[in-house]
Design a protein around this motif. Sequence first.
Motif, PDB file in Angstrom:
ATOM      1  N   THR A  53       0.848  -1.186   0.000  1.00  0.00           N
ATOM      2  CA  THR A  53       0.000   0.000   0.000  1.00  0.00           C
ATOM      3  C   THR A  53       0.881   1.231   0.000  1.00  0.00           C
ATOM      4  O   THR A  53       2.079   1.160   0.316  1.00  0.00           O
ATOM      5  CB  THR A  53      -0.927   0.040   1.232  1.00  0.00           C
ATOM      6  N   GLY A  54       0.290   2.359  -0.346  1.00  0.00           N
ATOM      7  CA  GLY A  54       0.990   3.635  -0.246  1.00  0.00           C
ATOM      8  C   GLY A  54       0.761   4.244   1.128  1.00  0.00           C
ATOM      9  O   GLY A  54       0.206   3.601   2.022  1.00  0.00           O
ATOM     10  N   GLY A  56       2.163   7.230   4.310  1.00  0.00           N
ATOM     11  CA  GLY A  56       3.283   7.442   5.227  1.00  0.00           C
ATOM     12  C   GLY A  56       3.451   6.332   6.242  1.00  0.00           C
ATOM     13  O   GLY A  56       4.562   6.008   6.661  1.00  0.00           O
ATOM     14  N   THR A  57       2.328   5.728   6.673  1.00  0.00           N
ATOM     15  CA  THR A  57       2.413   4.647   7.660  1.00  0.00           C
ATOM     16  C   THR A  57       3.159   3.461   7.065  1.00  0.00           C
ATOM     17  O   THR A  57       4.071   2.902   7.666  1.00  0.00           O
ATOM     18  CB  THR A  57       1.009   4.224   8.117  1.00  0.00           C
ATOM     19  N   ASP A  85      -3.277   0.315  -4.818  1.00  0.00           N
ATOM     20  CA  ASP A  85      -3.885   1.470  -5.485  1.00  0.00           C
ATOM     21  C   ASP A  85      -2.777   2.387  -5.973  1.00  0.00           C
ATOM     22  O   ASP A  85      -1.627   2.290  -5.526  1.00  0.00           O
ATOM     23  CB  ASP A  85      -4.865   2.207  -4.564  1.00  0.00           C
ATOM     24  N   ARG A  87      -1.876   6.439  -7.861  1.00  0.00           N
ATOM     25  CA  ARG A  87      -2.262   7.757  -8.381  1.00  0.00           C
ATOM     26  C   ARG A  87      -1.941   7.788  -9.877  1.00  0.00           C
ATOM     27  O   ARG A  87      -1.129   7.013 -10.373  1.00  0.00           O
ATOM     28  CB  ARG A  87      -1.475   8.841  -7.652  1.00  0.00           C
ATOM     29  N   ASN A  97       2.727   5.872  -5.446  1.00  0.00           N
ATOM     30  CA  ASN A  97       2.858   4.848  -4.402  1.00  0.00           C
ATOM     31  C   ASN A  97       3.951   3.849  -4.771  1.00  0.00           C
ATOM     32  O   ASN A  97       4.750   3.436  -3.921  1.00  0.00           O
ATOM     33  CB  ASN A  97       1.531   4.091  -4.215  1.00  0.00           C
ATOM     34  N   GLY A 156      -3.507   0.674   4.166  1.00  0.00           N
ATOM     35  CA  GLY A 156      -3.481   1.780   5.122  1.00  0.00           C
ATOM     36  C   GLY A 156      -4.911   2.247   5.353  1.00  0.00           C
ATOM     37  O   GLY A 156      -5.860   1.697   4.786  1.00  0.00           O
ATOM     38  N   HIS A 162     -10.922   5.973   4.563  1.00  0.00           N
ATOM     39  CA  HIS A 162     -10.668   5.352   3.254  1.00  0.00           C
ATOM     40  C   HIS A 162      -9.561   4.328   3.390  1.00  0.00           C
ATOM     41  O   HIS A 162      -8.729   4.391   4.299  1.00  0.00           O
ATOM     42  CB  HIS A 162     -10.350   6.398   2.174  1.00  0.00           C
ATOM     43  N   ALA A 164      -6.980   1.781   0.557  1.00  0.00           N
ATOM     44  CA  ALA A 164      -6.572   1.775  -0.845  1.00  0.00           C
ATOM     45  C   ALA A 164      -7.013   3.119  -1.416  1.00  0.00           C
ATOM     46  O   ALA A 164      -6.767   4.156  -0.795  1.00  0.00           O
ATOM     47  CB  ALA A 164      -7.125   0.571  -1.598  1.00  0.00           C
ATOM     48  N   ARG A 192      -8.042   7.662  -9.640  1.00  0.00           N
ATOM     49  CA  ARG A 192      -7.097   6.699  -9.065  1.00  0.00           C
ATOM     50  C   ARG A 192      -7.358   5.343  -9.711  1.00  0.00           C
ATOM     51  O   ARG A 192      -8.408   5.126 -10.321  1.00  0.00           O
ATOM     52  CB  ARG A 192      -7.307   6.565  -7.542  1.00  0.00           C
ATOM     53  N   LYS A 215      -5.739   9.049  13.434  1.00  0.00           N
ATOM     54  CA  LYS A 215      -6.489   7.843  13.004  1.00  0.00           C
ATOM     55  C   LYS A 215      -7.335   7.270  14.145  1.00  0.00           C
ATOM     56  O   LYS A 215      -8.049   6.290  13.979  1.00  0.00           O
ATOM     57  CB  LYS A 215      -5.489   6.779  12.527  1.00  0.00           C
TER      58      LYS A 215
HETATM   59  C1  6PG Z   1      -2.780   6.204  -0.974  1.00  0.00           C
HETATM   60  C2  6PG Z   1      -2.811   5.009  -0.051  1.00  0.00           C
HETATM   61  C3  6PG Z   1      -3.836   5.241   1.017  1.00  0.00           C
HETATM   62  C4  6PG Z   1      -3.069   5.322   2.322  1.00  0.00           C
HETATM   63  C5  6PG Z   1      -3.898   5.981   3.398  1.00  0.00           C
HETATM   64  C6  6PG Z   1      -3.079   6.156   4.688  1.00  0.00           C
HETATM   65  O1  6PG Z   1      -2.716   6.067  -2.197  1.00  0.00           O
HETATM   66  O2  6PG Z   1      -2.763   7.297  -0.410  1.00  0.00           O
HETATM   67  O3  6PG Z   1      -2.912   3.829  -0.648  1.00  0.00           O
HETATM   68  O4  6PG Z   1      -4.843   4.282   1.090  1.00  0.00           O
HETATM   69  O5  6PG Z   1      -2.706   4.011   2.732  1.00  0.00           O
HETATM   70  O6  6PG Z   1      -4.285   7.262   2.915  1.00  0.00           O
HETATM   71  O7  6PG Z   1      -2.048   7.046   4.414  1.00  0.00           O
HETATM   72  P1  6PG Z   1      -1.095   7.544   5.616  1.00  0.00           P
HETATM   73  O8  6PG Z   1      -0.424   6.315   6.148  1.00  0.00           O
HETATM   74  O9  6PG Z   1      -0.115   8.497   4.951  1.00  0.00           O
HETATM   75  O10 6PG Z   1      -1.971   8.210   6.632  1.00  0.00           O
END
Ligand code: 6PG
Length: 262
Positions: A53-54, A56-57, A85, A87, A97, A156, A162, A164, A192, A215
């Motif tokens: 996944t994308g 920051g976490t 997912d 962009r 991502n 995430g 939300h 993905a 997306r 969160k």
């Molecule tokens: C994206 C991610 C999205 C991400 C969440 C949490 O494309 O932005 O796939 O689903 O996992 O937004 O993002 P953070 O960890 O940065 O809060």
Amino acid sequence: MAEWTVTIRTEFKGDMQPVIQILDDFAVQAARQFVEYCKTLIEQRGRIHVGLTGGGTAQALYEALVRPEILDGLDVRAIDFYMGDERPVPPSDPQSNWGMAATTFLDPAGVPQENRHRMRAEAADLDQAAHEYERLLRDRLPQVNQTPAFDLLLLGMGADGHTASLFPGTTALEEASRLVVPNYVPKLSMNRLTFTYPLINASQAVWILASGANKAEATRRVLDGRDPTLPVTGVAPHHGMLVWLVDRSASDQLSTRGSASG
Ligand code: 6PG
């Protein structure tokens, strides 16, 4: 450091409750658990398929993963990596991502190019790109009930619930058959590509990563209240295991304290 007991389920029931793990040292503990879980799966299955996944976490997890003392002994040549997912940008774009995952994890970990399967979300025709990615998944992943099943899918969660690129109020939430779709997100004024619930919920294991005080409310609304207005509530693997990896601040409002792992 607590020893990690990673239970690998080989038979699944559809009504499993989520496993909640509250982590004090989030990125390091999540990374160690990722390595131990993947090692066990590789011993059992030989080759495994992991969805990244994308966010920051996840980035913090990837950066911890590549520390030699953590990655030690994980044979990344036995793992195929995908992205849940993306962009509408090329991997070279700071918003990508896949670009983030490659820079922080795939490259430093030495993941072979042939094990890397990115979404081509920069394509002019996103619907065709979605179909192509679904085709790739159907060709490569083992199937459960005619649906490609990830051995492990990382997700995430945004503060709005939300996951993905399944954002509140968007059309992809209603997709009941396709596995990957384009999804326009009005709040971002952006298209997306995203996995859908049919694909996510076919996974044999889904780990949802949530860290940070921002969160805490969404985490409470999902885990205590099963709030159906939050897209992440729809993540409920039919035959797989759902694990929430949360840090202390993200779990602060939970009444069900889960299993704290110090
Ligand atoms: C994206 C991610 C999205 C991400 C969440 C949490 O494309 O932005 O796939 O689903 O996992 O937004 O993002 P953070 O960890 O940065 O809060």
